[in-house]
Design an enzyme around this catalytic site. Sequence first.
Site, short mmCIF file in Angstrom:
data_model
loop_
_atom_site.label_atom_id
_atom_site.label_comp_id
_atom_site.label_asym_id
_atom_site.label_seq_id
_atom_site.Cartn_x
_atom_site.Cartn_y
_atom_site.Cartn_z
N GLN A 1 -11.96 -3.75 -3.99
CA GLN A 1 -11.00 -3.40 -2.93
C GLN A 1 -11.75 -2.76 -1.77
OE1 GLN A 1 -7.53 -0.23 -2.18
NE2 GLN A 1 -7.05 -1.57 -3.88
N SER B 1 3.68 0.15 4.14
CA SER B 1 4.80 0.53 4.99
C SER B 1 5.83 1.25 4.15
CB SER B 1 5.44 -0.69 5.66
OG SER B 1 6.49 -0.20 6.50
N GLY C 1 0.84 -1.19 0.00
CA GLY C 1 0.00 0.00 0.00
C GLY C 1 0.88 1.24 0.00
N THR C 2 0.38 2.33 -0.58
CA THR C 2 1.23 3.52 -0.69
C THR C 2 0.55 4.79 -0.18
OG1 THR C 2 0.51 3.97 -2.95
CG2 THR C 2 2.49 2.60 -2.67
N TYR D 1 -3.19 9.99 -3.93
CA TYR D 1 -2.19 9.81 -2.88
C TYR D 1 -1.01 10.77 -3.07
CZ TYR D 1 -4.61 5.27 -2.21
OH TYR D 1 -5.53 4.27 -2.02
N GLY E 1 -4.89 -2.73 10.15
CA GLY E 1 -5.71 -1.87 11.02
C GLY E 1 -5.37 -0.39 10.89
P1 A2P Z 1 5.08 2.42 8.52
O1 A2P Z 1 4.90 2.92 7.12
O2 A2P Z 1 5.88 3.35 9.37
O3 A2P Z 1 5.61 0.99 8.57
P2 A2P Z 1 -2.45 -0.56 6.88
O4 A2P Z 1 -1.71 -1.22 5.78
O5 A2P Z 1 -3.38 -1.47 7.62
O6 A2P Z 1 -3.13 0.71 6.45
O7 A2P Z 1 -1.39 -0.15 8.02
C1 A2P Z 1 -0.37 0.76 7.74
C2 A2P Z 1 0.20 1.29 9.03
O8 A2P Z 1 0.83 0.24 9.77
C3 A2P Z 1 1.27 2.32 8.78
O9 A2P Z 1 1.20 3.29 9.81
C4 A2P Z 1 2.58 1.53 8.84
O10 A2P Z 1 3.64 2.37 9.26
C5 A2P Z 1 2.24 0.49 9.91
N1 A2P Z 1 2.89 -0.81 9.69
C6 A2P Z 1 3.21 -1.39 8.52
N2 A2P Z 1 3.74 -2.61 8.70
C7 A2P Z 1 3.77 -2.82 10.04
C8 A2P Z 1 4.21 -3.89 10.88
N3 A2P Z 1 4.73 -4.99 10.36
N4 A2P Z 1 4.10 -3.73 12.22
C9 A2P Z 1 3.57 -2.61 12.76
N5 A2P Z 1 3.13 -1.57 12.03
C10 A2P Z 1 3.22 -1.66 10.68
#
Ligand code: A2P
Length: 287
Positions: free
Chosen positions: A154, A235, A24-25, A58, A184
């Site tokens: 989606q 992420s 995701g971006t 985005y 989440g």
């Molecule tokens: P970051 O970009 O700093 O990793 P979702 O995909 O459900 O929308 O969640 C995205 C959020 O979860 C972002 O804030 C991301 O931050 C964080 N995130 C992504 N991967 C992980 C992980 N493995 N553990 C904890 N937080 C994560």
Amino acid sequence: MSLTAQNHRILLNDGNDIPIIGIGTYSTPRITAKDTCYHAMKVAIDVGYRHFDGAWVYGNEAEIGKAIQEKIADGTVRRDDIYYCGKPGDVIYPQDENGKYLYHPTDLCATWEALEALKDAGLVKSIGVSNFNRRQLELILNKPGLKYKPAVNQVECHPYFTQPKLKEFCDSHGIVIVGYSPLGTCRDPIWVNTKIPALLDDPLLNSVAAKYKKTSAQVALRFQVQRNIVIIPKSFNQERIKQNFEIFDFSLTNEEMKLINALNRNERYVELLMWKDHPEYPFNDEY
Ligand code: A2P
């Protein structure tokens, strides 16, 4: 079906396939430094991601494009291996002078026909929808002269919002669910319902994670993969990009799948309440 880090594509109803994990971006542009996405996407390609979930709104599509281009040029990846999901538009969220959102009057079927034309013109390979409820999917599926069914829908999907009825409906029509916010979300109170506890703190997810020496995030993602739901965790952090991809070296038992399934709360983190007055606001229906 045995999916691996190297080969984890699943079939769509149009004959194309989609990697079951994408990245995701979406990241609030106001708080995301320029080029963060670009660097993250290069890491993601090196880790093995081949599916990128982006959108014009985005504000960082050019960064994703630049990363992909460079990784094709240096031989890491081939263009044919990239699955890119885009969502088109021109003016971003137009509002009147009082801040009221101005909605486009075009109906969903007309928009679907425009997407069919894009596919026929060879500008896109697969077409799908997002945030559609059952009524809206039926509107397209029952449209006179329908040429192509949606390949994907989606929608938000994770252990606290498992979408059992929508999933069953989509399965019965060969529509793959792409689950957004599979971890989440980032819990930004501006657009996230933070009354729901943080998914990754869930005790059950954490206890299952401990058993496999994984994280609660990896368990949440693996749960969806075993339900044949495509996941697009966002992420921009090198370690977490890597961690989220390391979900093909363990599997959950049927009992664990059942227990995690029972975490469903039928509540959304992403309610999009600012568009609740839209005539096609999708979340008033049960599913
Ligand atoms: P970051 O970009 O700093 O990793 P979702 O995909 O459900 O929308 O969640 C995205 C959020 O979860 C972002 O804030 C991301 O931050 C964080 N995130 C992504 N991967 C992980 C992980 N493995 N553990 C904890 N937080 C994560």
